[in-house]
Design a protein around this motif. Structure first.
Motif, PDB file in Angstrom:
ATOM      1  N   VAL A 344     -21.135 -13.428  23.705  1.00  0.00           N
ATOM      2  CA  VAL A 344     -20.853 -14.324  24.584  1.00  0.00           C
ATOM      3  C   VAL A 344     -20.426 -15.937  24.162  1.00  0.00           C
ATOM      4  CG1 VAL A 344     -22.820 -13.521  26.231  1.00  0.00           C
ATOM      5  CG2 VAL A 344     -23.387 -15.132  24.648  1.00  0.00           C
ATOM      6  N   LYS A 345     -20.493 -16.089  22.654  1.00  0.00           N
ATOM      7  CA  LYS A 345     -19.812 -17.116  22.192  1.00  0.00           C
ATOM      8  C   LYS A 345     -18.643 -16.875  22.218  1.00  0.00           C
ATOM      9  CE  LYS A 345     -23.259 -19.430  19.334  1.00  0.00           C
ATOM     10  NZ  LYS A 345     -23.922 -19.798  18.017  1.00  0.00           N
ATOM     11  N   HIS A 346     -17.877 -15.771  22.180  1.00  0.00           N
ATOM     12  CA  HIS A 346     -16.618 -15.542  22.437  1.00  0.00           C
ATOM     13  C   HIS A 346     -16.167 -15.755  23.821  1.00  0.00           C
ATOM     14  CE1 HIS A 346     -16.993 -13.025  18.695  1.00  0.00           C
ATOM     15  NE2 HIS A 346     -15.570 -13.253  18.680  1.00  0.00           N
ATOM     16  N   PHE A 347     -17.070 -15.745  24.949  1.00  0.00           N
ATOM     17  CA  PHE A 347     -16.436 -15.886  26.302  1.00  0.00           C
ATOM     18  C   PHE A 347     -16.141 -17.487  26.407  1.00  0.00           C
ATOM     19  CE2 PHE A 347     -19.581 -12.474  27.898  1.00  0.00           C
ATOM     20  CZ  PHE A 347     -18.691 -11.545  27.278  1.00  0.00           C
ATOM     21  N   ASN A 348     -16.630 -18.467  25.772  1.00  0.00           N
ATOM     22  CA  ASN A 348     -16.131 -19.802  26.051  1.00  0.00           C
ATOM     23  C   ASN A 348     -15.532 -20.550  24.675  1.00  0.00           C
ATOM     24  OD1 ASN A 348     -18.506 -20.123  24.621  1.00  0.00           O
ATOM     25  ND2 ASN A 348     -19.045 -21.961  25.549  1.00  0.00           N
ATOM     26  N   GLY A 349     -15.062 -19.497  23.965  1.00  0.00           N
ATOM     27  CA  GLY A 349     -14.359 -20.073  22.499  1.00  0.00           C
ATOM     28  C   GLY A 349     -15.067 -20.473  21.496  1.00  0.00           C
ATOM     29  N   LEU A 350     -16.336 -20.546  21.391  1.00  0.00           N
ATOM     30  CA  LEU A 350     -17.349 -20.936  20.403  1.00  0.00           C
ATOM     31  C   LEU A 350     -17.008 -20.058  19.434  1.00  0.00           C
ATOM     32  CD1 LEU A 350     -20.759 -21.856  22.011  1.00  0.00           C
ATOM     33  CD2 LEU A 350     -19.003 -23.521  21.006  1.00  0.00           C
ATOM     34  N   SER A 374     -14.501 -25.839  29.169  1.00  0.00           N
ATOM     35  CA  SER A 374     -15.628 -26.093  29.541  1.00  0.00           C
ATOM     36  C   SER A 374     -15.605 -26.383  31.231  1.00  0.00           C
ATOM     37  CB  SER A 374     -16.121 -27.513  29.220  1.00  0.00           C
ATOM     38  OG  SER A 374     -15.151 -28.512  29.403  1.00  0.00           O
ATOM     39  N   GLN A 375     -14.639 -26.535  31.716  1.00  0.00           N
ATOM     40  CA  GLN A 375     -14.561 -26.658  33.269  1.00  0.00           C
ATOM     41  C   GLN A 375     -14.489 -25.145  33.990  1.00  0.00           C
ATOM     42  OE1 GLN A 375     -12.017 -30.027  34.448  1.00  0.00           O
ATOM     43  NE2 GLN A 375     -11.887 -30.064  32.231  1.00  0.00           N
ATOM     44  N   LYS A 376     -14.561 -24.027  33.180  1.00  0.00           N
ATOM     45  CA  LYS A 376     -14.192 -22.850  33.601  1.00  0.00           C
ATOM     46  C   LYS A 376     -15.494 -21.898  33.269  1.00  0.00           C
ATOM     47  CE  LYS A 376      -9.240 -22.403  33.031  1.00  0.00           C
ATOM     48  NZ  LYS A 376      -9.044 -22.954  34.559  1.00  0.00           N
ATOM     49  N   VAL A 377     -15.932 -21.970  31.978  1.00  0.00           N
ATOM     50  CA  VAL A 377     -17.279 -21.221  31.703  1.00  0.00           C
ATOM     51  C   VAL A 377     -18.185 -22.443  31.120  1.00  0.00           C
ATOM     52  CG1 VAL A 377     -18.170 -19.639  29.880  1.00  0.00           C
ATOM     53  CG2 VAL A 377     -15.621 -19.471  30.868  1.00  0.00           C
ATOM     54  N   GLY A 378     -19.435 -22.334  31.843  1.00  0.00           N
ATOM     55  CA  GLY A 378     -20.590 -23.046  31.362  1.00  0.00           C
ATOM     56  C   GLY A 378     -21.408 -22.472  30.341  1.00  0.00           C
ATOM     57  N   PHE A 379     -22.175 -22.792  29.506  1.00  0.00           N
ATOM     58  CA  PHE A 379     -22.748 -22.446  28.612  1.00  0.00           C
ATOM     59  C   PHE A 379     -24.167 -22.890  28.399  1.00  0.00           C
ATOM     60  CE2 PHE A 379     -24.634 -20.481  24.754  1.00  0.00           C
ATOM     61  CZ  PHE A 379     -24.064 -19.432  24.462  1.00  0.00           C
ATOM     62  N   ASP A 385     -33.183 -28.992  24.136  1.00  0.00           N
ATOM     63  CA  ASP A 385     -33.217 -30.124  23.201  1.00  0.00           C
ATOM     64  C   ASP A 385     -31.864 -30.272  22.348  1.00  0.00           C
ATOM     65  OD1 ASP A 385     -35.739 -30.869  24.187  1.00  0.00           O
ATOM     66  OD2 ASP A 385     -36.888 -30.077  22.722  1.00  0.00           O
ATOM     67  N   HIS A 386     -31.199 -28.999  22.290  1.00  0.00           N
ATOM     68  CA  HIS A 386     -30.158 -28.773  21.687  1.00  0.00           C
ATOM     69  C   HIS A 386     -29.073 -29.331  22.454  1.00  0.00           C
ATOM     70  CE1 HIS A 386     -32.035 -25.541  18.912  1.00  0.00           C
ATOM     71  NE2 HIS A 386     -31.869 -26.572  18.292  1.00  0.00           N
ATOM     72  N   GLN A 387     -29.284 -29.490  23.600  1.00  0.00           N
ATOM     73  CA  GLN A 387     -28.037 -29.801  24.576  1.00  0.00           C
ATOM     74  C   GLN A 387     -28.257 -31.208  25.001  1.00  0.00           C
ATOM     75  OE1 GLN A 387     -27.898 -26.288  26.838  1.00  0.00           O
ATOM     76  NE2 GLN A 387     -25.880 -26.903  27.848  1.00  0.00           N
ATOM     77  N   LEU A 388     -29.347 -31.959  24.880  1.00  0.00           N
ATOM     78  CA  LEU A 388     -29.499 -33.308  25.510  1.00  0.00           C
ATOM     79  C   LEU A 388     -29.582 -34.411  24.393  1.00  0.00           C
ATOM     80  CD1 LEU A 388     -32.468 -32.486  28.025  1.00  0.00           C
ATOM     81  CD2 LEU A 388     -29.866 -32.330  28.513  1.00  0.00           C
TER      82      LEU A 388
ATOM     83  N   VAL B 168     -26.287 -27.614  18.033  1.00  0.00           N
ATOM     84  CA  VAL B 168     -26.061 -28.904  18.508  1.00  0.00           C
ATOM     85  C   VAL B 168     -24.494 -29.152  18.691  1.00  0.00           C
ATOM     86  CG1 VAL B 168     -26.332 -31.437  18.964  1.00  0.00           C
ATOM     87  CG2 VAL B 168     -28.231 -29.987  18.078  1.00  0.00           C
ATOM     88  N   ARG B 169     -23.743 -28.487  17.597  1.00  0.00           N
ATOM     89  CA  ARG B 169     -22.298 -29.129  17.897  1.00  0.00           C
ATOM     90  C   ARG B 169     -21.679 -27.978  18.865  1.00  0.00           C
ATOM     91  NH1 ARG B 169     -17.602 -27.490  14.637  1.00  0.00           N
ATOM     92  NH2 ARG B 169     -16.443 -29.427  14.073  1.00  0.00           N
ATOM     93  N   ASP B 170     -22.159 -26.744  18.776  1.00  0.00           N
ATOM     94  CA  ASP B 170     -21.729 -25.629  19.865  1.00  0.00           C
ATOM     95  C   ASP B 170     -22.261 -26.256  21.007  1.00  0.00           C
ATOM     96  OD1 ASP B 170     -20.693 -24.083  18.028  1.00  0.00           O
ATOM     97  OD2 ASP B 170     -22.170 -22.634  18.121  1.00  0.00           O
ATOM     98  N   ALA B 171     -23.070 -26.829  21.246  1.00  0.00           N
ATOM     99  CA  ALA B 171     -23.793 -27.235  22.635  1.00  0.00           C
ATOM    100  C   ALA B 171     -22.750 -28.421  23.251  1.00  0.00           C
ATOM    101  CB  ALA B 171     -25.057 -27.760  22.522  1.00  0.00           C
ATOM    102  N   MET B 172     -22.300 -29.165  22.205  1.00  0.00           N
ATOM    103  CA  MET B 172     -21.524 -30.383  22.718  1.00  0.00           C
ATOM    104  C   MET B 172     -20.034 -29.814  22.925  1.00  0.00           C
ATOM    105  SD  MET B 172     -22.491 -33.579  20.368  1.00  0.00           S
ATOM    106  CE  MET B 172     -21.331 -34.696  21.843  1.00  0.00           C
ATOM    107  N   LYS B 173     -19.434 -28.919  22.339  1.00  0.00           N
ATOM    108  CA  LYS B 173     -18.470 -28.295  22.786  1.00  0.00           C
ATOM    109  C   LYS B 173     -18.218 -27.871  24.064  1.00  0.00           C
ATOM    110  CE  LYS B 173     -16.493 -26.727  18.268  1.00  0.00           C
ATOM    111  NZ  LYS B 173     -16.378 -25.467  17.311  1.00  0.00           N
ATOM    112  N   THR B 174     -19.403 -27.241  24.509  1.00  0.00           N
ATOM    113  CA  THR B 174     -19.546 -26.449  25.763  1.00  0.00           C
ATOM    114  C   THR B 174     -19.495 -27.449  26.828  1.00  0.00           C
ATOM    115  OG1 THR B 174     -21.905 -26.685  25.879  1.00  0.00           O
ATOM    116  CG2 THR B 174     -20.946 -24.624  25.130  1.00  0.00           C
ATOM    117  N   ARG B 175     -19.613 -28.827  26.614  1.00  0.00           N
ATOM    118  CA  ARG B 175     -19.598 -29.888  27.469  1.00  0.00           C
ATOM    119  C   ARG B 175     -18.182 -30.398  27.299  1.00  0.00           C
ATOM    120  NH1 ARG B 175     -25.153 -32.813  27.587  1.00  0.00           N
ATOM    121  NH2 ARG B 175     -24.400 -34.183  28.864  1.00  0.00           N
TER     122      ARG B 175
END
Lengths: 572, 270
Positions: A344-350, A374-379, A385-388, B168-175
């Motif tokens: 799935v990390k390939h689905f949004n270019g990570l 990021s405007q086409k695929v949300g992850f 906590d990793h995202q906020l 966290v770096r990946d999480a920021m990229k997703t935004r």
């Protein structure tokens, strides 16, 4: 018989808190009991465990009333070293419990404190590793171990100290099904071999029913129920009101004799077979399995011959070919290390495809910038906590839009839309900082911070880990709502209920290879694929399939969920 | 090498690095470098392995740059002028005068040699002393348990920190946050955001780790605590430390008299 744990009118409030976490607890626990401690998140379960172990009040500041006596010691005056060595406490996160560099050192750490000589320490290390089926793992480092193995090391390091009381605070919530099963097998072994008093905190009702001879249910710091498991489920309204997951198969109870031991699914199934013999199901033949929707549209994501090898040489994906269509609700499943997250990390270019191709809306994904993707695929990540990283709900949600330089009017409009959709406005008023919100709300906030960019494809990694029944239900309902609004939902999950009742199609990965993509209903009938994916069918569906095999339910219908639904309609 | 106590190895690395800075003469530094290479060979540092090769190349490039910079930008008077020229950068305002004398060359070489010595010692440190050995070694020589536990927690914390940084770096990229094709100021801002999240996470992790230690009843001070992995201090360790002390004292002496060990030997034997 003298209790080994005794709470007398005990109340506790953390220093930073404004309300009591435990309220007037009166409780007696005797030697050898196996207790299941249940309740929704925030009910005070972990606090109660810490009170028994002495962390509260000996190492935590707060307001206290009443007393707790453990093994004859008053926890207010006892020594932490004494209590800690006699009352073992295992936490939820296996990562932060591993302090030393190797398994051997980790187990030896507690034994050195007991003042044991080297021979005794070596013997106990070998013994404890044998109990948790990890013989020969002495020199392994934390990096070599899976989450489940780390949790087993945590159990071994406690068992080696030969405690009299063992407390496990949600020991399996961060683990995959295999890791969970192994922990429960070890608990079974411990229960049979040692005269330990065990307190198990878990949201997994069926496991609690299987292991425990007494259940204590906490809600808002008060004991709501204390007794034999069968009593808790005599009236299903009580556990439902508290927010405890009621095993679905218990809804068959009205069709069973009173003597049936409902806590045992096997007995339930046997009695159900007896009672169903003379029943006909006239409406069954009309039921049809819902087929996977025909694919008239172009795929939103197309994976062509994708292989991926990590820099350390581990090949994570091998020749994957997959199409995902608009409006799918897809669960990607498989054992740990099967390559789900890598895919799935390939689905949004990570991750960039080194071999093969990823097409996003028929365009190679590397032609999009990060902001476009990021405007086409949300992850959505597993741990919010990793995202906020912003202080307030508003800053958090608006961050992505501001970063992409959206006009202020658009930002305000989208902010209002998303907070309404995910019911977050109320929390903006009550809490200044998003750091102090509960895990469930923070997960919703993480989803909002992604959704505000309006991606039509949503990838969610393990949305149910470490959450209680109500939180899972609420979150999955949000996903269903988004799905009904034409979002394509892709979830990575191990949760049998989420897979069975929410996803519409399944992708099975094993050892980096795509085994099959198929409708969920077809997967639920295929035991071979279930084994490959390390999937355990929910008990009620297992019962349905057993009834089918016995010829009591029509075998022409191959979606057990339809039969379950029909059976429930008949029984109620 | 395995028989040497980790504490002795730690001392070797620390004091030899200090000595590299004290020794004033280039020939003595060369001797130290040879000793360094012997240490590297004895400890079997895989210098040419895939993992190390990258670091060695980066270091060598950096070291060559340091050498050239010293050569071109320091104007030390010497006995022989090797090269001299002036380059006009801005007419009448900035004329770059390059003067390379024998002393400039020696000085640039000695700086370069010192960094090579320290780099090799660092490689020796990472290859010959594992974090685990270091902690057991320190505990065996009665370094307080609290310090050893802190060190262990730091090593574990670093491992967790690295994992979480990439998540966290990946999480920021997703935004929609770009890390590669943006200005340095934007990059710094983005990294600050990552570190805010990481710091919050590290506070939580530290709390959890602390609770885990406390819950097992592991006190920082305990009279009855035993040591499972005991690393005895042998004769070879005492000998190395004594030699190291003598070497350090002699280096200080050489620095004071601005002398050279090699030249002394040559002088002694005619």
């Amino acid at each position: 018989m003298v209790p080994i744990i005794e709470f007398n009118d005990f109340s506790w409030m953390y220093k930073a808190s404004t309300s009591l976490v435990l309220k007037s607890i009166n409780l007696k626990i005797h030697r050898g009991e196996f207790i299941g401690l249940m309740g929704p998140t925030g009910a005070g379960k972990s606090t109660l465990c810490r009170c028994i172990n002495g962390l509260i009040p000996l190492r935590t500041k707060g307001w206290i009333r009443g007393t707790v006596h453990v093994l004859g010691m008053n926890t207010r005056t006892a020594k932490m070293s004494e209590l800690g060595s006699r009352v073992g406490l295992i936490f939820q996160d296996p990562e932060t419990q591993f302090i030393m560099m190797t398994v051997e050192d980790e187990i030896a750490l507690g034994l050195e404190t007991l003042g044991l000589d080297r021979n005794e320490i070596r013997q106990r290390i070998e013994w404890a590793l044998h109990i948790v089926d990890m013989d020969g793992f002495e020199n392994k480092t934390p990096e070599d171990l899976s989450g489940g193995e780390k949790q087993r090391v945590a159990i071994a390091s406690i068992l080696a100290m030969r405690p009299e009381i063992l407390i496990l605070d949600e020991p399996t919530s961060d683990l995959d099904p295999q890791g969970k099963n192994k922990i429960f097998q070890i608990l079974e072994k411990i229960r049979n071999q040692f005269d330990l008093t065990i307190i198990l905190v878990s949201h997994e009702t069926e496991k609690i029913l299987h292991f425990c001879n007494r259940i204590i249910v906490l809600q808002k710091g008060e004991i709501q129920f204390d007794g034999h498991p069968s009593k808790l489920f005599q009236d299903l309204a009580l556990p439902r009101k508290i927010g405890i997951a009621v095993p679905t198969y218990l809804s068959f109870r009205s069709f069973l004799p009173e003597s049936t031991n409902l806590l045992d699914p096997i007995v339930t199934c046997q009695d159900l077979i007896k009672n169903l013999r003379n029943v006909t199901f006239p409406f069954f033949e009309k039921e049809k399995m819902v087929p996977l929707a025909p694919k008239h549209q172009e795929p939103v994501i197309e994976v062509i011959d994708l292989s991926y090898t990590y820099p350390n040489g581990t090949q994570a994906l091998k020749d994957i070919n997959l199409q995902i269509y608009p409006g799918e609700f897809l669960a990607i499943i498989g054992k740990n290390g099967s390559g789900k997250t890598t895919l799935v990390k390939h689905f949004n270019g990570l991750l960039k495809a080194k071999t093969g191709k990823i097409l996003l809306y028929q365009t190679p994904i590397d032609q999009f910038s990060i902001s476009e993707i990021s405007q086409k695929v949300g992850f959505c990540f597993q741990n919010p906590d990793h995202q906020l990283f912003k202080n307030t709900i508003r800053d958090e949600i608006e961050f992505g839009l501001k970063n992409l330089k959206f006009p202020q009017e658009e930002i305000t409009l989208r902010y209002n839309e998303i907070t309404d959709l995910l019911n977050l406005k109320q929390f903006e008023k009550t809490s200044e900082s998003s750091l102090f919100l509960s895990k469930g709300i923070r997960q919703r906030l993480a989803l909002a911070s992604i959704l505000v960019l309006k991606p039509k494809i949503l990838i969610i990694d393990e949305p149910t880990t470490g959450q209680d029944f109500q939180m899972i239900e609420e979150f999955m309902k949000i996903l269903q709502k988004l799905h009904s609004q034409n979002h394509t939902i892709i979830i990575i999950t191990h949760d049998p209920r989420v897979i069975s009742y929410y996803s519409k199609s399944i992708v099975i990965l094993d050892n980096g290879k795509l085994i099959k993509k198929l409708p969920t209903s077809a997967f639920l009938c295929d035991t071979k694929l279930q084994q490959i994916a390390a999937f355990t069918l929910p008990t009620e569906l297992k019962i349905i399939q057993t009834l089918q095999k016995k010829g009591l339910l029509p075998s022409s219908i191959n979606d057990p969920k339809i039969l379950l639904d029909a059976l429930n309609r008949l029984l109620h | 090498m395995t028989k040497i106590h980790p504490f002795t190895k730690l001392n070797l690395v620390f004091w030899l690095s200090i000595i590299a800075f004290i020794l004033p003469n280039i020939y003595d530094l060369l001797i130290l470098l040879i000793f360094d290479i012997i240490l590297i060979i004895l400890s079997r540092v895989p210098l040419f392995s895939k993992g190390f090769r990258k670091f060695v190349i980066i270091f060598l490039l950096a070291n060559i740059s340091i050498f050239i910079a010293w050569l071109l930008f320091s104007t030390r008077p010497g006995n022989v002028i090797l090269f001299e020229t002036s380059i006009t950068i801005i007419p009448d305002k900035w004329i770059w005068h390059i003067l390379i004398t024998d002393q400039t060359l020696f000085y640039a070489l000695s700086i370069s040699l010192r960094t090579i010595i320290m780099f090799f010692l660092m490689l020796f440190f990472f290859a010959a002393i594992s974090d685990r050995d270091l902690i057991h070694g320190l505990r065996s020589i009665k370094v307080p348990f609290a310090i050893c536990l802190m060190m262990s927690l730091t090593f574990r914390g670093l491992s967790i920190f690295t994992q979480e940084y990439s998540i966290v770096r990946d999480a920021m990229k997703t935004r929609g946050v770009e890390f590669d094709k943006v200005s340095i100021i934007k990059k710094i801002k983005n990294f600050i955001s990552i570190f805010i999240t990481l710091i919050v996470l590290m506070f939580k992790r530290t709390e959890e780790m602390e609770a885990s230690i406390e819950a097992r009843g592991i006190p920082f001070r305990s009279k009855r605590r035993t040591i499972y992995h005991y690393y005895p201090f042998r004769k070879i360790d005492y000998t190395i430390l004594c030699v190291l002390f003598l070497f350090l004292s002699f280096s200080i002496y050489l620095r004071i008299i601005n002398g050279s060990f090699i030249l002394m030997i040559i002088h002694l034997f005619g």
